[in-house]
Design a protein around this motif. Structure first.
Motif, short mmCIF file in Angstrom:
data_model
loop_
_atom_site.label_atom_id
_atom_site.label_comp_id
_atom_site.label_asym_id
_atom_site.label_seq_id
_atom_site.Cartn_x
_atom_site.Cartn_y
_atom_site.Cartn_z
N ALA A 188 0.82 -1.21 0.00
CA ALA A 188 0.00 0.00 0.00
C ALA A 188 0.85 1.25 0.00
O ALA A 188 0.39 2.31 -0.39
CB ALA A 188 -0.93 -0.01 1.22
N ALA A 189 2.11 1.13 0.46
CA ALA A 189 3.00 2.29 0.44
C ALA A 189 3.73 2.40 -0.90
O ALA A 189 4.58 3.26 -1.08
CB ALA A 189 4.02 2.20 1.57
N GLY A 190 3.42 1.50 -1.83
CA GLY A 190 4.03 1.56 -3.15
C GLY A 190 5.32 0.77 -3.27
O GLY A 190 6.09 0.97 -4.21
N GLN A 195 11.30 -4.93 -2.32
CA GLN A 195 11.20 -4.07 -1.13
C GLN A 195 10.26 -4.68 -0.10
O GLN A 195 10.50 -4.62 1.10
CB GLN A 195 10.70 -2.69 -1.53
N ARG C 46 -10.10 -0.28 -0.45
CA ARG C 46 -8.98 -0.90 -1.15
C ARG C 46 -9.03 -0.68 -2.66
O ARG C 46 -8.02 -0.90 -3.35
CB ARG C 46 -8.94 -2.39 -0.82
N ASN C 49 -6.59 2.40 -3.73
CA ASN C 49 -5.17 2.22 -4.04
C ASN C 49 -4.90 0.92 -4.81
O ASN C 49 -3.77 0.47 -4.89
CB ASN C 49 -4.30 2.30 -2.78
N LEU C 51 -5.52 -2.16 -4.25
CA LEU C 51 -5.30 -3.46 -3.59
C LEU C 51 -6.41 -4.42 -3.99
O LEU C 51 -6.21 -5.63 -4.04
CB LEU C 51 -5.25 -3.30 -2.06
N ARG C 75 2.00 1.52 -8.38
CA ARG C 75 2.94 1.77 -7.28
C ARG C 75 3.15 3.26 -7.08
O ARG C 75 3.22 3.75 -5.95
CB ARG C 75 4.26 1.07 -7.54
N ARG C 78 0.07 4.51 -5.34
CA ARG C 78 0.02 4.11 -3.93
C ARG C 78 0.94 4.96 -3.08
O ARG C 78 0.68 5.17 -1.90
CB ARG C 78 0.42 2.64 -3.80
N ALA C 79 2.04 5.41 -3.68
CA ALA C 79 2.96 6.25 -2.92
C ALA C 79 2.28 7.55 -2.47
O ALA C 79 2.68 8.16 -1.48
CB ALA C 79 4.20 6.56 -3.75
N MET C 83 -2.10 4.48 3.87
CA MET C 83 -3.15 3.58 4.34
C MET C 83 -2.88 3.16 5.77
O MET C 83 -1.76 2.89 6.17
CB MET C 83 -3.23 2.35 3.43
N GLY C 103 7.15 3.76 4.66
CA GLY C 103 6.41 4.77 3.92
C GLY C 103 7.23 5.45 2.84
O GLY C 103 6.70 6.14 1.97
N LEU C 105 9.32 3.75 0.78
CA LEU C 105 9.81 2.74 -0.16
C LEU C 105 9.78 3.23 -1.61
O LEU C 105 10.72 3.00 -2.36
CB LEU C 105 8.99 1.44 -0.04
N HIS C 106 8.69 3.89 -2.00
CA HIS C 106 8.59 4.23 -3.42
C HIS C 106 9.42 5.44 -3.79
O HIS C 106 9.84 5.59 -4.93
CB HIS C 106 7.13 4.46 -3.81
N GLN C 162 4.71 8.98 3.86
CA GLN C 162 4.57 8.96 2.40
C GLN C 162 4.30 10.34 1.83
O GLN C 162 4.25 10.50 0.63
CB GLN C 162 3.40 8.03 2.00
#
Lengths: 321, 277, 258
Positions: A188-190, A195, C46, C49, C51, C75, C78-79, C83, C103, C105-106, C162
């Motif tokens: 959900a964080a992309g 990762q 959901r 984003n 999911l 992705r 979602r960044a 959530m 948070g 990661l992207h 994020q």
């Protein structure tokens, strides 16, 4: 009118009822009988056909006691130093072998986990792991020997290769037991697949996986005796020579004792470390600034809680299928 | 970096902490892992001298195994000695598994607090099992070959002890984890210890025990491969014979045959064990 | 900010979780979704984003269409969408800070995230997010050592790290006790107001929904049955959404009334 013990019914009623409801007969358990008979037949057929002479069997108790007597009455410790050196070499083979198995099996375990990869990838990874699991150490050893030579390194390689299968399979089971929530959160964080594995899966499984390595090390100490079959060093080779070739029974007795003692000692230490790894640090709970919020598991009677998806490795066992 | 403005700090003690050092257990554990690998892997008195470079260099040399793989001699699989070797491996594994399984059941029960009548028996049996488990099958084999001569019997004995070790260990772990309810109710109804074990413990562990025994048959098949190297019978004698002579064309063929046999038994065993559990 | 147009979701088993929902949420709105369990609340959230992919209709965040099958685009989307989960979904065996850094990661180079070599800026953002939910002093504590309410605040911090335009919250108070539930809802409300973030929150409790929502959306069996300001949603409206009379289980504080 007499009342029967079956509640408020009259005799006539009770009789009527017992005619309606027939007590079941004990069912015939076909599966159990099949297994029992198969085993009995198998046992007698194999015993009757196997190439064992009765005289050999008859001599067994007396011979065993006789040679045990030669080994330990009296014990001869003059050869103890060489046995200890040989045992250290065995530990070296087992440890390096375990590390080889750990490094190679680590990525394979993820590829073999159904909750991370699709069916074709999982299937392929599992077949590879099955292959390494079903070939015995000695086979890898004699196939490697002509290439890398008659040395402890070759034994370590053979132990390492055959550790890949078990470590990968049990590792995959640990991975399949994780909580899915954090993985969804990372998605959900992309986060991409790598990762998600790095931050949501690995932190959840690393204690169990390291515990598996230690468990496999304990097994590999025993398996390192395979070196004795070809004379590639370690305590196995020493014992095969002392018992089977030069027949120095008293020295062999000492070597055997040293092997057992060190094996059990390493088991004990490794077992403690494994349990500590899985239990995690004893909770140093800081209630801090937020009064009124009681951390989970610190209430009365809450013992150290297991967080791991599978706790079984801590006890030193696994269920093989 | 002002995307997330901090709220006015209303609660006390909310200063940013400094990064703490890694916990001692993690630190020393990682150092121990690396240290042990270096000490045992280095080329010195107490290390085995592991070197990727040596292995890489060796890979370039003449390789009789690859040569054997290129000229596989499948006909050897049909030769009488090989067939006899496979047959003997099966016989040894079957006898050892059945006898070992019978002996291992009481040892597994007594190896647990629930199954043992008193602490003394529990501790004694636990230590006995650990002792049996600490000796590798090859060492049992070489001892019995020296004591009573070559043949299948020392091999059966070695696998017998291996079976006890494996079955007792795995089964005692499920004895430790059984539902204690039936145990309590058996005791409450005045059952003796033996009666309690028979009625409350055994039914709970039998499926697992049977499944482990089957699994041990596979282990014994694989284990028998090494025993022939010290004269204890089975397919290992064929392996040893071809290995000593350097007949890799035949050796690899037999190895592949052995792998197929183990694979098939493994599949059957998994199917049966699924049915059991 | 978020637009649903005739959105429907049918799960592989044949269950239809959303039926033809059309909905439009504005910037910085605090919208609460209510409905019985199984009414499609989680599915709606959901879908935003990706999911859960829509089976028909469209969903847009800003002017970007949510397409769950375009891996790269989803992705990136979602960044922008934080959530918050019912069960917190923290990795309990690692530190609070590492959880919040998820948070980022992207936004950070993959090799950096894989090695754990986050930039100073990422760490600063994570720390600010922790300060925002007032739990920064726990940054290096293992998440397992926190209480449920503290864990949920870390979950909020992870979403804030994020730097999102939208935050989705799936029953954020479900595993918390009443006082902690109010604390968490107050945090969400102030974040929505201060940072102008659009919030879409599932709540099982009517009193919480009315106390914190600007706007209430009611779902019944996957269909949109109510959409209006929170203050207008009285007992009759909820009875209508639920399709049954109200019980004590529908409110957080049993003695409190609607």
């Amino acid at each position: 009118m007499a009342r029967t013990s079956t509640g408020g019914m009259t005799d006539a009623q009770a009789q009527q009822r017992s005619e309606d409801i027939v007590r079941p007969e004990k069912p015939f358990n076909r599966f159990r009988w099949t297994v029992t008979i198969t085993l009995l037949v198998l046992f007698f057929v194999t015993s009757a056909t196997v190439d064992i002479e009765l005289s050999q069997l008859a001599a067994l108790p007396e011979r065993t006691l006789f040679y045990l007597g030669l080994m330990y009455t009296p014990p001869d410790v003059t050869e103890a130093p060489s046995a200890i050196t040989a045992m250290i070499e065995s530990l070296g083979m087992a440890w390096i072998g375990t590390m080889i198995g750990a490094v190679v099996s680590f990525p394979l375990a993820f590829l073999a986990a159904t909750n991370l990869f699709g069916k074709p990838v999982v299937f392929a990874a599992r077949q590879i792991l099955n292959f390494f699991r079903s070939v015995p150490e000695i086979v890898f050893l004699i196939l490697l020997l002509p290439v890398t030579g008659l040395s402890p390194v070759t034994v370590a390689l053979a132990l390492g290769i055959s550790s890949i299968g078990t470590l990968g399979k049990l590792g995959a089971e640990v991975i399949e037991g994780i909580e899915g929530g954090p993985v969804e959160a990372a998605a959900a964080a992309g986060g991409g697949r790598l990762q998600r594995i790095r931050w949501a899966v690995i932190p959840q499984v690393i204690p169990e996986i390291v515990a598996l390595w230690l468990y496999r090390f304990e097994i590999n100490i025993r398996n390192s005796a395979v070196a004795g079959a070809v004379g590639a060093g370690g305590i196995g080779t020493l014992l095969v020579r002392q018992i089977g070739q030069v027949r120095e029974w008293a020295a062999a007795g000492t070597s055997l004792a040293i092997m057992v003692i060190i094996t059990l000692l390493v088991d004990t230490i490794s077992g403690r470390v494994r349990r500590r790894i899985i239990r995690g640090p004893t909770r140093a709970v800081d209630l801090g600034a937020n009064a009124g919020e009681q951390p989970e598991g610190t209430g009365p009677g809450a013992g150290p809680k297991r967080e791991g998806p599978t706790g079984s490795v801590g006890g030193g066992s696994f269920v093989p299928v | 970096m002002s995307a997330v403005p901090a709220a006015p700090s209303s609660r006390p003690g909310s200063a940013r902490p400094d990064k703490p050092p890694p916990p001692p257990f993690v630190l020393w554990g990682s150092l121990g892992l690396v240290g042990l690998t270096l000490v045992l892997g280095w080329d010195w008195e107490y290390g085995i001298g592991f070197s990727l470079r040596d292995i890489y260099d060796n890979l370039g040399r003449y390789n009789p195994v690859l040569e054997g793989v290129r000229n596989l001699d499948w006909s050897t699989l049909a030769s009488p000695t090989v067939l006899a070797g496979f047959a003997e491996t099966f016989q040894m594994a079957a006898i050892a598994t059945i006898l070992g399984g019978i002996v291992a059941l009481p040892l597994a029960l007594l190896n647990s607090v629930t199954g043992a009548p008193n602490t003394f028996v529990y501790v004694a049996v636990k230590n006995f099992n650990s002792f049996i488990r600490a000796i590798p099958d090859l060492i049992y084999a070489v001892f019995f070959v020296a004591a009573i001569g070559r043949g299948a019997l020392p091999g059966v004995l070695a696998l017998f002890f291996l079976s006890i070790a494996v079955i007792a260990k795995l089964t005692s772990d499920i004895v430790d984890g059984i539902d204690q309810g039936p145990v309590e109710s058996a005791r409450a109804s005045g059952a003796s210890h033996t009666q309690m074990v028979k009625t409350a413990v055994l039914p709970q562990i039998l499926p697992g025990y049977t499944s482990f025994a089957l699994y041990t048959f596979e282990i014994n098949l694989r284990g028998s491969a090494v025993l022939g190297f010290v004269g204890a019978g089975g397919i290992g004698e064929v392996f040893n014979n071809y290995y000593q002579r350097g007949w890799y064309d035949r050796l690899v063929a037999v190895v592949i045959g052995f792998f197929v046999v183990v694979f098939i038994v493994d599949r059957i065993s998994i199917a049966v064990r699924k049915r059991l559990l | 900010m978020i637009t649903f147009e005739n959105a429907s979701v049918t799960y592989p088993g044949g269950v239809q979780a959303l039926r033809d929902v059309s909905l439009e949420l504005g910037d910085g709105e605090f919208v609460v979704i209510v409905g019985l369990s199984g009414a499609g609340k989680s599915t709606l959230i959901r879908a935003v984003n990706g999911l859960v992919p829509l089976t028909s209709g469209t969903c847009r965040v800003g002017d970007q269409v949510v397409d769950a099958h375009d891996k790269k685009a989803i992705r990136a989307l979602r960044a922008e969408v934080g959530m918050i989960f019912q069960t917190h979904n923290l990795v309990k065996r690692t530190t609070v800070l590492n959880n919040v850094l998820m948070g980022r990661l992207h936004r950070t180079a993959t090799w950096r995230t894989l090695l754990g070599a986050y930039t100073k800026g990422d760490v600063e953002l994570a720390m600010q997010a922790l300060e925002r939910v007032e739990i920064v002093e726990k940054a290096y504590v293992r998440a397992s050592n926190l209480s449920g309410g503290q864990q949920q605040r870390v979950g909020i911090a992870r979403a804030l790290a994020q730097e999102p335009k939208v935050v989705l919250a799936d029953e954020p108070t479900a595993s918390l006790d009443p006082p902690t539930s109010h604390l968490v809802m107050r945090d969400l409300k102030s974040i929505c107001r201060d940072l102008n973030i659009t919030m879409l929150v599932n709540l099982p409790f009517l009193d919480l929904a009315r106390a914190y929502g600007d706007r209430i959306v009611g779902l019944r069996a996957g269909e949109l049955v109510y959409d209006g300001p929170a203050e207008e949603a009285d007992e009759n409206v909820f009875r209508d959404i639920y399709g049954r009379s109200l019980t004590a289980d529908d409110v957080l504080e049993k003695e409190g009334s609607l």
